[in-house]
Design a protein around this motif. Sequence first.
Motif, PDB file in Angstrom:
ATOM      1  N   GLU A  25       6.635 -29.356 -13.538  1.00  0.00           N
ATOM      2  CA  GLU A  25       7.923 -29.037 -14.151  1.00  0.00           C
ATOM      3  C   GLU A  25       8.752 -28.075 -13.303  1.00  0.00           C
ATOM      4  OE1 GLU A  25       6.830 -27.678 -18.069  1.00  0.00           O
ATOM      5  OE2 GLU A  25       6.936 -29.700 -18.877  1.00  0.00           O
ATOM      6  N   LEU A  26       8.310 -27.822 -12.069  1.00  0.00           N
ATOM      7  CA  LEU A  26       9.050 -26.915 -11.203  1.00  0.00           C
ATOM      8  C   LEU A  26      10.269 -27.626 -10.592  1.00  0.00           C
ATOM      9  CD1 LEU A  26       6.092 -25.151  -9.341  1.00  0.00           C
ATOM     10  CD2 LEU A  26       7.357 -24.336 -11.344  1.00  0.00           C
ATOM     11  N   ASP A  27      11.297 -26.845 -10.310  1.00  0.00           N
ATOM     12  CA  ASP A  27      12.505 -27.384  -9.682  1.00  0.00           C
ATOM     13  C   ASP A  27      12.425 -27.321  -8.161  1.00  0.00           C
ATOM     14  OD1 ASP A  27      13.733 -27.908 -12.158  1.00  0.00           O
ATOM     15  OD2 ASP A  27      14.348 -25.801 -12.304  1.00  0.00           O
ATOM     16  N   SER A  28      11.700 -26.344  -7.646  1.00  0.00           N
ATOM     17  CA  SER A  28      11.556 -26.231  -6.194  1.00  0.00           C
ATOM     18  C   SER A  28      10.312 -25.411  -5.863  1.00  0.00           C
ATOM     19  CB  SER A  28      12.789 -25.559  -5.565  1.00  0.00           C
ATOM     20  OG  SER A  28      12.858 -24.197  -5.942  1.00  0.00           O
ATOM     21  N   VAL A  29       9.700 -25.750  -4.718  1.00  0.00           N
ATOM     22  CA  VAL A  29       8.578 -24.972  -4.195  1.00  0.00           C
ATOM     23  C   VAL A  29       8.782 -24.828  -2.693  1.00  0.00           C
ATOM     24  CG1 VAL A  29       6.091 -24.807  -3.873  1.00  0.00           C
ATOM     25  CG2 VAL A  29       6.999 -25.855  -5.961  1.00  0.00           C
ATOM     26  N   GLU A  30       8.656 -23.611  -2.189  1.00  0.00           N
ATOM     27  CA  GLU A  30       8.746 -23.350  -0.764  1.00  0.00           C
ATOM     28  C   GLU A  30       7.432 -22.764  -0.272  1.00  0.00           C
ATOM     29  OE1 GLU A  30      12.939 -21.614   0.258  1.00  0.00           O
ATOM     30  OE2 GLU A  30      12.399 -21.086  -1.814  1.00  0.00           O
ATOM     31  N   LEU A  31       6.983 -23.240   0.867  1.00  0.00           N
ATOM     32  CA  LEU A  31       5.826 -22.672   1.545  1.00  0.00           C
ATOM     33  C   LEU A  31       6.295 -21.506   2.398  1.00  0.00           C
ATOM     34  CD1 LEU A  31       2.870 -22.731   2.684  1.00  0.00           C
ATOM     35  CD2 LEU A  31       3.739 -24.357   4.393  1.00  0.00           C
ATOM     36  N   GLU A  32       5.694 -20.339   2.202  1.00  0.00           N
ATOM     37  CA  GLU A  32       6.033 -19.159   2.992  1.00  0.00           C
ATOM     38  C   GLU A  32       4.832 -18.795   3.863  1.00  0.00           C
ATOM     39  OE1 GLU A  32       8.778 -17.416   3.220  1.00  0.00           O
ATOM     40  OE2 GLU A  32       9.999 -18.228   1.584  1.00  0.00           O
ATOM     41  N   ALA A  60      -6.677 -22.057  11.764  1.00  0.00           N
ATOM     42  CA  ALA A  60      -7.486 -21.475  10.697  1.00  0.00           C
ATOM     43  C   ALA A  60      -7.211 -19.978  10.626  1.00  0.00           C
ATOM     44  CB  ALA A  60      -8.960 -21.733  10.968  1.00  0.00           C
ATOM     45  N   GLY A  61      -7.104 -19.457   9.423  1.00  0.00           N
ATOM     46  CA  GLY A  61      -6.786 -18.052   9.227  1.00  0.00           C
ATOM     47  C   GLY A  61      -5.329 -17.796   8.941  1.00  0.00           C
ATOM     48  N   THR A  62      -4.476 -18.798   9.143  1.00  0.00           N
ATOM     49  CA  THR A  62      -3.059 -18.650   8.822  1.00  0.00           C
ATOM     50  C   THR A  62      -2.898 -18.290   7.345  1.00  0.00           C
ATOM     51  OG1 THR A  62      -2.368 -20.200  10.543  1.00  0.00           O
ATOM     52  CG2 THR A  62      -0.837 -19.845   8.707  1.00  0.00           C
ATOM     53  N   GLN A  63      -2.093 -17.284   7.079  1.00  0.00           N
ATOM     54  CA  GLN A  63      -1.921 -16.824   5.704  1.00  0.00           C
ATOM     55  C   GLN A  63      -0.574 -17.300   5.154  1.00  0.00           C
ATOM     56  OE1 GLN A  63      -2.629 -12.596   5.450  1.00  0.00           O
ATOM     57  NE2 GLN A  63      -4.769 -12.807   6.100  1.00  0.00           N
ATOM     58  N   TYR A  64      -0.585 -17.600   3.859  1.00  0.00           N
ATOM     59  CA  TYR A  64       0.617 -18.182   3.251  1.00  0.00           C
ATOM     60  C   TYR A  64       0.706 -17.870   1.771  1.00  0.00           C
ATOM     61  CZ  TYR A  64      -2.450 -21.856   1.338  1.00  0.00           C
ATOM     62  OH  TYR A  64      -3.428 -22.540   0.657  1.00  0.00           O
ATOM     63  N   PHE A  65       1.897 -18.009   1.234  1.00  0.00           N
ATOM     64  CA  PHE A  65       2.188 -17.940  -0.200  1.00  0.00           C
ATOM     65  C   PHE A  65       3.043 -19.147  -0.568  1.00  0.00           C
ATOM     66  CE2 PHE A  65       1.763 -13.254   0.493  1.00  0.00           C
ATOM     67  CZ  PHE A  65       0.898 -12.939  -0.555  1.00  0.00           C
ATOM     68  N   TYR A  66       3.295 -19.306  -1.876  1.00  0.00           N
ATOM     69  CA  TYR A  66       4.302 -20.241  -2.363  1.00  0.00           C
ATOM     70  C   TYR A  66       5.385 -19.459  -3.101  1.00  0.00           C
ATOM     71  CZ  TYR A  66       1.103 -24.134  -1.418  1.00  0.00           C
ATOM     72  OH  TYR A  66       0.285 -25.048  -0.812  1.00  0.00           O
ATOM     73  N   ARG A  67       6.621 -19.927  -2.957  1.00  0.00           N
ATOM     74  CA  ARG A  67       7.737 -19.403  -3.741  1.00  0.00           C
ATOM     75  C   ARG A  67       8.191 -20.516  -4.671  1.00  0.00           C
ATOM     76  NH1 ARG A  67      11.107 -15.311  -2.403  1.00  0.00           N
ATOM     77  NH2 ARG A  67      10.589 -15.505  -0.179  1.00  0.00           N
ATOM     78  N   VAL A  68       8.185 -20.262  -5.991  1.00  0.00           N
ATOM     79  CA  VAL A  68       8.534 -21.308  -6.944  1.00  0.00           C
ATOM     80  C   VAL A  68       9.891 -21.005  -7.583  1.00  0.00           C
ATOM     81  CG1 VAL A  68       6.111 -21.800  -7.395  1.00  0.00           C
ATOM     82  CG2 VAL A  68       7.301 -20.210  -8.886  1.00  0.00           C
TER      83      VAL A  68
END
Length: 614
Positions: A25-32, A60-68
């Motif tokens: 049900e999300l409108d947008s998701v960005e990989l940060e 490997a080891g790359t760190q990330y978040f999501y912005r919703v």
Amino acid sequence: MTADLKIGAILKSNGQCRFTVWGPELDSVELELVSPQKDTVLMQKSEDGYWTTTVENVAAGTQYFYRVNQSEDLRPDPASFYQPEGVHGPSAVVDLSQYQWSDDGWKNIPWQDYVIYEVHIGTFTKEGTFEAAIAQLADLKALGITAIEILPVAQFPGDRNWGYDGVFPYATQNSYGGPEGFKRLVDACHREGLAVILDVVYNHFGPEGNYTGCFGPYTTDKYNTPWGNAINFDDTWSDGVREYCIENALYWLREFHVDGLRLDAIHAIYDFSAKHVLAELAEEVAKLSDQLGKPLYVTAESDLNDTRIIRSPEQGGFALQAQWCDDFHHALHTLVTGERYGYYHDFGTCEDLATAIRDRFVYSGKFSPFRRRRHGNDATDLPSHQFIVCAQNHDQIGNAKGCDRLSKLIPFDALKLTAAVLLTSPYIPLLFMGEEYGEVAPFNYFIDHSDPELVKAVYEGRKREFREAHGFGEPAPAHEVSTFEASKLNWDSRRSGHHKTLLDFYRRLLELRRQLQLSTPSYSADIDIKVARDRDQEVIVYQRSLPDGPLLFLMNFQQAVTTIELEAPQQPWQLKLDSAATEWNGPGSSLPETIAEAQTLELPPLSFTLYAVA
């Protein structure tokens, strides 16, 4: 094999990484991407609610978040494979194919040969890591253990927890050693010939660091569990949640070479779909088993006494391999301790334990005074190896007053009697770590939450539970480091005194279990059991039919010598084990080496005796 994973950060050999997260049900998701490179990538949504993007040159080891939904807040991946900075930090990309396994020849062992040893990684050793646990495996193998069951390792808040507050089901706990450390432990187990069962939790998420609600309806308020909202298996958008959990089960079995799963508290898994999620999970595990060419076992913790869990689909069941049988524990515990609080109120007689040995459940449809209703259904037509029994486990110790083990509650002779009843039973036995040498450290409940208000709520909740269950006393403060440290095993104590004697006694019992084929599946018809009485003192006398002939078991739960009359056997009985013998630091006994005729026997106090046909 990682190509089978639909969600998470899937790193490919060419440096591409496919990121996928479910959010219908999300409108947008960005990989940060936050480390080592920084970048923002807009993700694309599929019709079934999955957001995906592929990024080049990811290591490997790359760190990330999501912005919703263009929020200012960044959230970790609900399907993160690793949380190096804990539950609130960034997720990290893991190369799941990097580890070089050495267990190609391992094909698991037959289920009926399992002797399970329950381990909490954080308190199993002084270091509390996967790596440190490896050093103890040879001792467990020498004891006669064939499988270790590991309490949950999914990422939980802080460095110390039982594991049932996990909030990232795919991420291996960072303080234990992360995914690489867990793989090394499983690999080492297989080199020792030990199978591995992993405890997984699909009935709730922990209270701190659970960001699943930011992405979608992973939980539902249709049902409540003792730990909060239930996981959503039959409400709106539940298809994605079912896939999330089933894929998680396959993930541990496939990527980490785990041999089986123990599903926590399935009575709190609510699903009124036409096809229960556990039946679907069992089907998918069976397919993976065929694919891998080895058996994979799924077992369930349940206090429902409901055989649907393990019956075949043709019988309307879920087809799980086995289920825990609390009735055996409760019947045995009340006899040796005399405790009658809480659910122990329903037990306390030799008839109860005799019923548990013969019929699996004590409550198979009869009225339960504790529940104030009828409880359970009949299991007598099912083989004994579909039931897992114990004399102690993490729950029964950690939720008892004082969090004391049996070694602090009952005398040494009663410890031997308890061990013998468990390890000669027709069921799959489970030991709790340290039980085999009479560990005296408690197994406290402990947490490492960062929110002071949550810490206070947990403490007050535990106090309330203790008052309701025990009527008095308070638990140790779960948040204090000393509570955790006090729960660690004292391995050196097993080398001397009565600890060493008890360890040798367990080793002898497990040797007899193998030699006498006690793991042979049995049915109620194979067991002739009765409670003998003399001056209102009770003992259990029973015979069990086995391929090499019948066995005779004599159990005296009284703290006094008890006399019984034994009929003449068809074939002479030969003494195999006498727990009262001086070699086991017992008081000694006058029981004969051979019984060939009817005679009167004097059973020593708190004793167990085993005879086999000569």
